[in-house]
Design an enzyme around this catalytic site. Structure first.
Site, PDB file in Angstrom:
ATOM      1  N   GLY A  41       0.763  -1.240   0.000  1.00 14.24           N
ATOM      2  CA  GLY A  41       0.000   0.000   0.000  1.00 14.24           C
ATOM      3  C   GLY A  41       0.796   1.292   0.000  1.00 14.24           C
TER       4      GLY A  41
ATOM      5  N   TRP B  96       2.548   2.951  -2.345  1.00 13.58           N
ATOM      6  CA  TRP B  96       2.272   3.865  -3.459  1.00 13.58           C
ATOM      7  C   TRP B  96       0.871   4.441  -3.357  1.00 13.58           C
ATOM      8  CZ3 TRP B  96       4.616   3.387  -8.941  1.00 13.58           C
ATOM      9  CH2 TRP B  96       6.010   3.337  -8.842  1.00 13.58           C
TER      10      TRP B  96
ATOM     11  N   ASP C 281      -5.096  -5.412  -6.262  1.00 16.66           N
ATOM     12  CA  ASP C 281      -4.110  -6.453  -6.000  1.00 16.66           C
ATOM     13  C   ASP C 281      -4.810  -7.798  -5.865  1.00 16.66           C
ATOM     14  OD1 ASP C 281      -0.950  -6.116  -4.894  1.00 16.66           O
ATOM     15  OD2 ASP C 281      -1.901  -8.064  -4.561  1.00 16.66           O
TER      16      ASP C 281
ATOM     17  N   ASP D  72      -7.819  -9.557  -9.999  1.00 19.33           N
ATOM     18  CA  ASP D  72      -6.779  -9.767 -10.999  1.00 19.33           C
ATOM     19  C   ASP D  72      -6.991  -8.732 -12.101  1.00 19.33           C
ATOM     20  OD1 ASP D  72      -5.015 -10.594 -12.949  1.00 19.33           O
ATOM     21  OD2 ASP D  72      -5.654 -12.688 -12.931  1.00 19.33           O
TER      22      ASP D  72
ATOM     23  N   ASP E 153       4.102  -0.677  -9.643  1.00 19.04           N
ATOM     24  CA  ASP E 153       5.393  -1.032  -9.039  1.00 19.04           C
ATOM     25  C   ASP E 153       5.504  -2.548  -8.948  1.00 19.04           C
ATOM     26  OD1 ASP E 153       7.879  -0.548  -7.800  1.00 19.04           O
ATOM     27  OD2 ASP E 153       7.001  -0.667  -5.801  1.00 19.04           O
TER      28      ASP E 153
ATOM     29  N   LYS F 212       7.463  -0.173 -13.315  1.00 16.73           N
ATOM     30  CA  LYS F 212       8.806  -0.674 -13.033  1.00 16.73           C
ATOM     31  C   LYS F 212       9.265  -1.559 -14.184  1.00 16.73           C
ATOM     32  CE  LYS F 212       9.853  -2.209  -8.903  1.00 16.73           C
ATOM     33  NZ  LYS F 212       9.895  -3.078  -7.701  1.00 16.73           N
TER      34      LYS F 212
END
Length: 248
Positions: free
Chosen positions: A83, A85, A103, A119, A143, A183
């Site tokens: 959590g 970000w 998530d 998902d 991320d 990322k």
């Protein structure tokens, strides 16, 4: 982050390295991870400032350079757990904004964040998200990183696959002019993602924030000015801090 010294010795200022006292029975990799966490100043600073992970500082530092987060925005955090970000985004967009964290894992409630255990690759996920946001997103953040296998080529392909999947999702939910952060790892297949981003966004750059570990191959691609892939070409820039896509 403050410049407070982490400790002193009788021979002058010196950071005292902590070691795991219960290493017996642990794998060597687990011991190394625990010692790194114990001695990481960003981990300590995250606790001091109430962030759930050191990763929060990566987004804060990216935002300091690019000014992505603005009051009133609609923001999506893919792979939100634990959590960090989402916390940063919620604080920056304020009460008039909206942050949705997605998530596969359950995430403990966060002030100002709408959390979805979902998902994001599910075909219905974009529609579900738009319903939660009340419209298209202004910014999609990722991320995400897969579990590492120890094989660098395999790990690189996996993380690039996640970044491409995040971009697929972003194209489904972003408003014109929106932004995207993901990322990535340095390597050959990164060019394919960059070429695609340049077709979809007005500006694309690489940033390696100071809180990203120096030995890590991670970088963040930051794309702004979302537009249909048929738009005009874009340009790729490095962050103007001496760290660029060649830095690790």
């Amino acid at each position: 982050m403050s410049g407070r010294s982490a400790g002193k010795s009788g021979r002058g200022q010196r950071q005292l390295r902590q070691r795991v006292q219960t290493a017996k029975g642990r794998r060597a990799s687990s011991v190394r991870w625990l010692e790194r966490q114990l001695n990481d100043p960003w981990v300590a600073e995250a606790k001091a400032q109430g962030y759930r992970s050191r990763a929060a500082f990566k987004l804060l530092q990216i935002d300091e350079k690019v000014k992505l987060l603005k009051p009133g925005q609609r923001v999506v955090d893919l792979g939100a757990a634990p959590g960090g970000w989402s916390q940063v985004a919620a604080r920056r967009v304020g009460a008039k904004g909206k942050v949705v964290g997605i998530d596969l894992l359950p995430v403990d409630p966060l002030p100002g964040v709408d959390l979805m255990q979902l998902d994001f690759l599910d075909d219905t996920a974009p529609d579900q998200l738009r319903a939660r946001l009340g419209g298209p997103a202004d910014l999609v953040l990722s991320d995400m990183a897969p579990p590492t296998s120890g094989h660098s080529s395999t790990d690189h392909l996996r993380i690039m696959g996640l970044a491409e999947a995040a971009l697929d999702f972003a194209e489904e939910v972003l408003a014109p002019g929106g932004g995207f952060v993901a990322k990535v790892w340095q390597g050959g297949s990164e060019k394919e993602l960059l070429d695609r981003l340049k077709r979809c966004f007005a500006k694309v750059r690489h940033i390696k924030p100071p809180s990203s570990r120096a030995e890590s191959p991670e970088l963040f691609v930051v794309a702004t000015g979302y537009r249909p892939p048929s738009g005009q070409g874009s340009r790729v820039e490095s962050a103007d801090d001496s760290r660029d896509e060649a830095g690790a």
